[in-house]
Design an enzyme around this catalytic site. Structure first.
Site, PDB file in Angstrom:
ATOM      1  N   ASN A   1      24.350   0.789 -32.346  1.00  0.00           N
ATOM      2  CA  ASN A   1      23.426   0.182 -33.314  1.00  0.00           C
ATOM      3  C   ASN A   1      22.658   1.190 -34.162  1.00  0.00           C
ATOM      4  O   ASN A   1      22.159   0.845 -35.225  1.00  0.00           O
ATOM      5  CB  ASN A   1      22.489  -0.818 -32.638  1.00  0.00           C
ATOM      6  CG  ASN A   1      21.591  -0.192 -31.603  1.00  0.00           C
ATOM      7  OD1 ASN A   1      21.795   0.949 -31.216  1.00  0.00           O
ATOM      8  ND2 ASN A   1      20.609  -0.934 -31.140  1.00  0.00           N
TER       9      ASN A   1
ATOM     10  N   THR B   1      32.263   4.471 -30.374  1.00  0.00           N
ATOM     11  CA  THR B   1      33.453   4.294 -31.215  1.00  0.00           C
ATOM     12  C   THR B   1      33.064   3.633 -32.539  1.00  0.00           C
ATOM     13  O   THR B   1      33.375   4.142 -33.606  1.00  0.00           O
ATOM     14  CB  THR B   1      34.529   3.488 -30.459  1.00  0.00           C
ATOM     15  OG1 THR B   1      34.908   4.294 -29.337  1.00  0.00           O
ATOM     16  CG2 THR B   1      35.738   3.223 -31.324  1.00  0.00           C
TER      17      THR B   1
ATOM     18  N   ASP C   1      33.521   9.311 -18.159  1.00  0.00           N
ATOM     19  CA  ASP C   1      33.091   9.862 -16.863  1.00  0.00           C
ATOM     20  C   ASP C   1      33.281  11.373 -16.822  1.00  0.00           C
ATOM     21  O   ASP C   1      32.483  12.098 -16.245  1.00  0.00           O
ATOM     22  CB  ASP C   1      33.903   9.240 -15.710  1.00  0.00           C
ATOM     23  CG  ASP C   1      33.364   7.870 -15.342  1.00  0.00           C
ATOM     24  OD1 ASP C   1      32.318   7.473 -15.900  1.00  0.00           O
ATOM     25  OD2 ASP C   1      33.992   7.198 -14.494  1.00  0.00           O
TER      26      ASP C   1
ATOM     27  N   ASP D   1      24.478  -1.240 -19.854  1.00  0.00           N
ATOM     28  CA  ASP D   1      24.673  -1.057 -18.410  1.00  0.00           C
ATOM     29  C   ASP D   1      25.369   0.243 -18.018  1.00  0.00           C
ATOM     30  O   ASP D   1      25.186   0.735 -16.913  1.00  0.00           O
ATOM     31  CB  ASP D   1      25.541  -2.197 -17.848  1.00  0.00           C
ATOM     32  CG  ASP D   1      24.789  -3.507 -17.878  1.00  0.00           C
ATOM     33  OD1 ASP D   1      23.562  -3.464 -18.133  1.00  0.00           O
ATOM     34  OD2 ASP D   1      25.427  -4.559 -17.657  1.00  0.00           O
TER      35      ASP D   1
ATOM     36  N   GLU E   1      17.864   5.078 -22.144  1.00  0.00           N
ATOM     37  CA  GLU E   1      17.226   3.892 -22.710  1.00  0.00           C
ATOM     38  C   GLU E   1      18.298   2.812 -22.745  1.00  0.00           C
ATOM     39  O   GLU E   1      19.304   2.954 -23.420  1.00  0.00           O
ATOM     40  CB  GLU E   1      16.683   4.225 -24.095  1.00  0.00           C
ATOM     41  CG  GLU E   1      15.634   3.245 -24.537  1.00  0.00           C
ATOM     42  CD  GLU E   1      16.249   2.142 -25.330  1.00  0.00           C
ATOM     43  OE1 GLU E   1      16.476   1.066 -24.735  1.00  0.00           O
ATOM     44  OE2 GLU E   1      16.537   2.358 -26.509  1.00  0.00           O
TER      45      GLU E   1
ATOM     46  N   CYS F   1      17.632  -2.829 -29.192  1.00  0.00           N
ATOM     47  CA  CYS F   1      17.099  -2.928 -27.831  1.00  0.00           C
ATOM     48  C   CYS F   1      15.667  -3.419 -27.866  1.00  0.00           C
ATOM     49  O   CYS F   1      15.200  -4.073 -26.944  1.00  0.00           O
ATOM     50  CB  CYS F   1      17.210  -1.591 -27.129  1.00  0.00           C
ATOM     51  SG  CYS F   1      16.462  -0.264 -28.049  1.00  0.00           S
TER      52      CYS F   1
ATOM     53  N   GLU G   1      20.253 -10.543 -22.369  1.00  0.00           N
ATOM     54  CA  GLU G   1      20.091  -9.957 -23.703  1.00  0.00           C
ATOM     55  C   GLU G   1      21.254 -10.397 -24.567  1.00  0.00           C
ATOM     56  O   GLU G   1      22.369  -9.925 -24.347  1.00  0.00           O
ATOM     57  CB  GLU G   1      20.225  -8.439 -23.515  1.00  0.00           C
ATOM     58  CG  GLU G   1      19.136  -7.615 -24.027  1.00  0.00           C
ATOM     59  CD  GLU G   1      19.520  -6.128 -24.065  1.00  0.00           C
ATOM     60  OE1 GLU G   1      18.959  -5.448 -24.900  1.00  0.00           O
ATOM     61  OE2 GLU G   1      20.365  -5.655 -23.289  1.00  0.00           O
TER      62      GLU G   1
HETATM   63  O1  G3H Z   1      18.177  -0.214 -30.123  1.00  0.00           O
HETATM   64  C1  G3H Z   1      17.325   0.557 -29.714  1.00  0.00           C
HETATM   65  C2  G3H Z   1      16.516   1.342 -30.643  1.00  0.00           C
HETATM   66  O2  G3H Z   1      15.895   2.414 -29.970  1.00  0.00           O
HETATM   67  C3  G3H Z   1      15.505   0.492 -31.347  1.00  0.00           C
HETATM   68  O3  G3H Z   1      14.939   1.170 -32.391  1.00  0.00           O
HETATM   69  O4  G3H Z   1      12.924  -0.252 -32.733  1.00  0.00           O
HETATM   70  O5  G3H Z   1      13.644   1.402 -34.441  1.00  0.00           O
HETATM   71  O6  G3H Z   1      14.971  -0.666 -34.061  1.00  0.00           O
HETATM   72  P1  G3H Z   1      14.072   0.365 -33.468  1.00  0.00           P
END
Ligand code: G3H
Length: 478
Positions: free
Chosen positions: A158, A184, A219, A236, A253, A287, A380
């Site tokens: 993302n 990827t 891995d 995960d 994270e 996230c 989620e």
């Molecule tokens: O997807 C996880 C990112 O650390 C979220 O960052 O709050 O800037 O969208 P953001």
């Protein structure tokens, strides 16, 4: 083979000896957009070796010179914002404007790392022995910060650029070398970003970028004896990595189920605007997205109406047109989201809009009257589907938030700062936002999750501190 993007090692662009490639599917067209090299384990070994050698020299490069190169890379990155953003649009269907913002934010992040690093790492500590019982003033301890060595950076799809540089910047300023394994989807954007570091003139071997299948080199990379630190953002997989990794510091994270608690006195227009931004930007694939709304029953009808009106205005379509809602990253992701929606339907959630999907494109959906027995209450979706749970007390909201296995961020909306502070204290999350949607930035703020949301803390300053070790030299006087 001009069709397959090369990987980056030893300061050069290379073809993999494996002769294999990995296809990157455009989420919008669902056709192959690009191909990248499928690196072999042998190639990973070579990259690790050069990273180790390059790091030793880099650690001896003056801090101001390291900072200078990072500033240069930040500048080049910003100059290349258009072609990199184009890759983000094609590889991960990020809306065009957000794609450009991701690159600009990344340039700023790299510059800030340089600024913060020269100050933070240019200072140490000096201790004397006579403060501890039984000691005379005969020992002087000089404390400095030294690099860890080779940092393995694994960003998610993302933010393939921004969450790569949030690891690369701190690692490099602190004197480490970097081995980057991009996701990827987003690999070509990441390779282009690495090219900017190449153009800035970093020494060869200091930064490498290996592409390939997780099943082949995943891995192998994370368990490689040459790795001295792993910084991972994703799902995960991070839990699996933490179980397999060697004795190296981990920064992880791993997602969240960020709750939005809405009290009776909240400014509902402000809440609705933040639910749209927090729940639906990049189609919920963050996230830190708002993933469950916990609203007091007495204001729930009003809030749902306001959110519904705003959802109706969201532009749904291709990322090239800068639509608000764009196709989710893959078919399997869309299928997973659909599974959550079907489960909610069977268990009686109220659909505020009709569920609609075309390929990977899922229309924004607000689900009201969600109950704890529905999967969407806990899982989620990583998509544009947002559950609303009506609560009759603040305690009920806090209880739901804390019953989650995640603990990334949360937010609370109220005009009463005292209540907000009490709720913030009670919420078991790494961050609580008062009167705004969760977000990682500004990028120098600490960013961390508890429970399954992660290990350690990020944000520029914390990342730099995490990527160094303390070294003491003790002068013993006669
Ligand atoms: O997807 C996880 C990112 O650390 C979220 O960052 O709050 O800037 O969208 P953001």
């Amino acid at each position: 083979d001009g069709d397959v993007f090369k990987y980056y090692a030893d300061g050069e662009w290379k073809k993999s000896g494996s002769g294999k490639s990995v296809a990157i599917i455009n989420p919008t067209t669902r056709k192959t957009q690009y191909k990248v090299q499928a690196c072999s384990q042998e190639e990973v070994n070579k990259v690790m070796e050069s990273a180790k050698v390059a790091q030793k020299l880099w650690a001896r490069t003056p801090l101001w010179k390291r900072a200078e190169l990072l500033h240069k890379a930040a500048g080049v990155l910003k100059e290349h914002k258009a072609p990199i953003a184009e890759c983000l649009v094609k590889e991960i269907a990020k809306p065009a404007k957000d794609a450009v913002s991701e690159v600009v934010r990344s340039g700023d992040l790299v510059s800030y790392c340089a600024e913060e690093g020269v100050r933070l790492l240019g200072q140490g500590a000096f201790l004397t022995s006579d403060s501890f019982p039984g000691n005379e003033r005969t020992k002087y301890c000089l404390v400095s910060k030294i690099p860890l060595g080779v940092v393995l950076a694994i960003p998610p799809f993302n933010y393939p650029v921004n969450l790569a540089v949030s690891k690369i910047g701190p690692a490099l300023i602190a004197g480490n070398s970097i081995v980057l394994k991009p996701p990827t989807q987003g690999a070509v954007a990441a390779l282009h970003m690495v090219h900017c570091f190449h153009l800035a003139g970093f020494p060869k071997g200091l930064i490498s970028c290996v592409t390939g299948k997780g099943s082949e080199i995943g891995d192998f990379l994370t368990m490689h004896p040459g790795v001295n630190c792993i910084s991972f953002t994703g799902g995960d997989t991070g839990i699996a990595i933490s179980k397999k990794a060697g004795m190296v510091p981990l920064q992880m994270e791993l997602g969240g189920k960020d709750a939005c608690i809405v009290l009776e006195d909240a400014d509902l227009d402000l809440v609705a605007a933040n639910i749209i931004k927090g729940g639906f930007s990049y189609s919920g694939q963050r996230c830190t997205a708002i993933k469950v709304v916990l609203v007091m029953e007495s204001v729930a009808d009003d809030l749902v109406e306001k959110v519904k009106a705003k959802v109706a205005k969201l532009k749904v379509g291709p990322p090239e047109d800068d639509c608000d809602i764009t196709p989710v990253v893959s078919e399997s992701s869309a299928n997973f989201i659909e599974g959550l929606v079907k489960d909610a339907k069977e268990k009686g959630a109220t659909f505020c809009q009709e569920y609609k999907r075309e390929g990977n494109l899922i229309w924004p959906l607000l689900l009201d009257h969600v109950r704890p027995d529905m999967r969407i209450a806990w899982e989620e979706p990583f998509g544009p589907v947002l559950p609303v749970i009506r609560i009759t007390s603040v305690e009920e909201g806090i209880h739901h938030c804390n019953a989650s296995n995640f603990g990334l961020q949360g937010c609370v909306f109220t005009k009463d700062i005292n209540k907000a502070m009490l709720i913030s204290d009670a919420m078991e999350t790494g961050t609580v936002q008062i009167n705004s949607a969760p977000a990682r930035g500004p990028d120098h703020f600490p960013f961390q999750g508890i429970k399954d949301s992660g290990i350690g803390s990020q944000g520029i300053t914390n990342s730099i501190n995490m990527m160094v070790k303390v070294k003491s030299t003790v002068i013993n006087l006669p």
